[in-house]
Write an enzyme that holds these catalytic residues in place. Structure first.
Site: not given
Lengths: 361, 361
Positions: B103, B173, B197
């Protein structure tokens, strides 16, 4: 069962009760999965089946040719206002557009960030209460595409014929009319629609786009704004709005069960005709749009007295007929009667209006 | 009640059962509204209360200062990979970034479309199994911000201390760790997190951003990609993903009831410690990350035998412990134990692993 209202909201809007009941039943465990659909990995076989089925059912309902991609995106129609020009306004850096309301205007303003926008016609002179007459000579070939808004949610108008765009790609915002009546996908280069009117919950946007246009779009735009990113990955480049797509899929299944778009069109025509007929014969209420351009989905109407309008909206709410307040730019009332609004909802509204009219003679 | 599984998916992931039950109860009619939340106009007083309460609860849970905007956006972390540089990479057209996994890499690749990205450190040499040591001299002041990924979902690592960025704005992030442990929002200029999540369903992305950065961002970027567009309109410039925000709001309420983030952190530490302790003492399984950088949320582990890994995942599924397959770039298994994974889920997993180990001695 809990008491339900008739919800005439312009969007997010009512959903078919059968869909809600099914989703409620599967809320703690979808089938044998032991989890809610919103807890599923989007990479699981179970979820793949949900999104594949949703796409297949939509393709069947709209008879979408294989030469088109069907994408489930995020950001609403507003995100398409920039994605469409970023992907398609590439050769002439110029487009033609028709201004038929607030959403057209927003699409036009955003497209201007990427090139020239030639507004060929506008109905702004009469508060967008009609669709302008369009002629072939307006659509010169030096443009990448033509942009229209097929149904104008706020003003209650819709196109009844295709603009004579010649060979130019036609792009339409169909947020508030997709799946409400039969149309030919091949007449369009790209169709986009926020889900929250005729499809499902807010948070998913459907784009139906010719594959050749997807392939030819520039590579240097942001990854998430390229149609090709999503087309190449079956709308799963990153985590899609899984639950919203699932509910949309249930709506598609429900529509298929009802007989598809042609059958829905019949029902919609009947619902709209009933309401317009009442309005045209009323001594108190009148529709703000007259003639052929009347929308089947959004019906604005007024009494001509702002205080009385207000009273009507308040009284209707007490009677379980909610979200009838018109958009501030039109005033008065608006009844949005999308696919999921039952015939009985429209009948109840008409009965209530007749009663209100009798009281205020 | 339907049978539930323990779902160790990395995201979308399990939700608290209390949240699901509440939403199921309100599915046909939310309170006295006569409709599902997904049918509500986002302009209604009822929905305004839902989004306002969600924001207020999140501000309370994370102790977010008034000098920060809280935005509910769409498009996931992937959309932030372009929105962050478009809004913030404006003065030096250069940023520093740390590469700690897939990511991070995607965020770096996207940022390169907008300027220079100086990768100050990377842990790619050892399959991202650690967080690189960072020193103050890496973060030269000629950069608009520093980008990190606080918790690396695929590799199971997390930062245990702040990078020494000096006066530079720090962007993180936090998709896979937000709300899992106490942290100081003021240490960051911008935090973003996909909901799927620790927050709620896929389809809503939370951005917490310093107001001065929002104000100073350029005006000529696409309207929907400007933070200011959403900040000025309380995340309702256009229709937000209303239902996903509603579920996130229920998750926040549930977390407050449990005692807030500090209490959740204690539980998460206990869950993770239990699992790592088992792994460190196992003769069959081992964690792929060692030392201080171990994630509390994502725990990758292997047996060292790919066939045995496969058998384990299959057998675990039969026992109601699902989505334990590791990401292909690490192999083996991964147990994601987000806030909503109950202690009993981790205990059941450990018991099953012990049993499997005994069988395969």
């Amino acid at each position: 069962m809990e008491e339900r209202v008739y919800n005439f909201s312009a969007g997010p809007a009512c959903l078919p009760i059968e869909v809600l009941k099914q989703a409620q039943k599967d809320f703690i465990s979808y089938g044998a999965s032991g989890m809610n659909v919103m807890e599923m990995s989007h990479r699981s076989a179970e979820y793949q089946d949900i999104i594949d089925t949703a796409e297949a059912d939509l393709r069947e309902l709209l008879n979408i040719p294989d030469s088109y991609d069907v994408l489930f995106l995020q950001g609403g129609a507003s995100m398409q206002f920039c994605m469409v020009p970023m992907n398609l306004m590439t050769k002439y850096k110029k487009i033609h557009a028709v201004n038929t309301g607030q959403w057209s205007k927003k699409a036009i303003a955003e497209a201007k960030k990427f090139g020239e926008v030639n507004v060929v016609a506008s109905s702004e002179d009469k508060t967008f209460s009609y669709i302008p007459e369009l002629s072939a000579d307006m659509f010169t070939p030096d443009a990448d595409y033509v942009h229209i808004t097929s149904n104008n949610t706020i003003y209650g108008t819709k196109y009844t014929k295709l603009p004579p765009v010649g060979g130019l790609p036609l792009v339409s915002d169909m947020s508030s009319c997709i799946l409400s009546e039969v149309f030919n996908v091949s007449d369009y280069a790209l169709i986009y629609a926020g889900a929250q009117k005729n499809i499902g919950p807010a948070g998913v946007t459907i784009v139906i786009v010719r594959k050749d246009l997807v392939e030819n779009a520039p590579e240097d735009i942001p990854t998430m704004l390229r149609y090709k990113t999503h087309a190449d990955n079956g709308s799963m480049f990153n985590t899609p709005p899984t639950y919203a797509i699932y509910i949309a899929g249930l709506v598609f299944k429900n529509l298929k069960k009802l007989g598809g778009v042609a059958e829905m069109e019949k029902i919609n025509k009947e619902k709209a005709a009933m309401l317009y007929e009442f309005l045209d014969n009323s001594s108190l209420f009148r529709a703000t749009v007259s003639g052929a351009d009347r929308s089947m989905m959004n019906v604005p109407f007024v009494t001509g007295d702002a205080d009385l309008d207000k009273e009507f909206v308040a009284e209707a709410k007490k009677a379980g007929l909610v979200n009838l307040k018109g958009h501030r730019s039109v005033g008065g009332m608006r009844a949005s009667i999308y696919n999921a609004m039952p015939m009985d909802g429209v009948r109840s509204l008409i009965a209530f209006m007749a009663e209100f009219e009798a009281k205020h003679k």
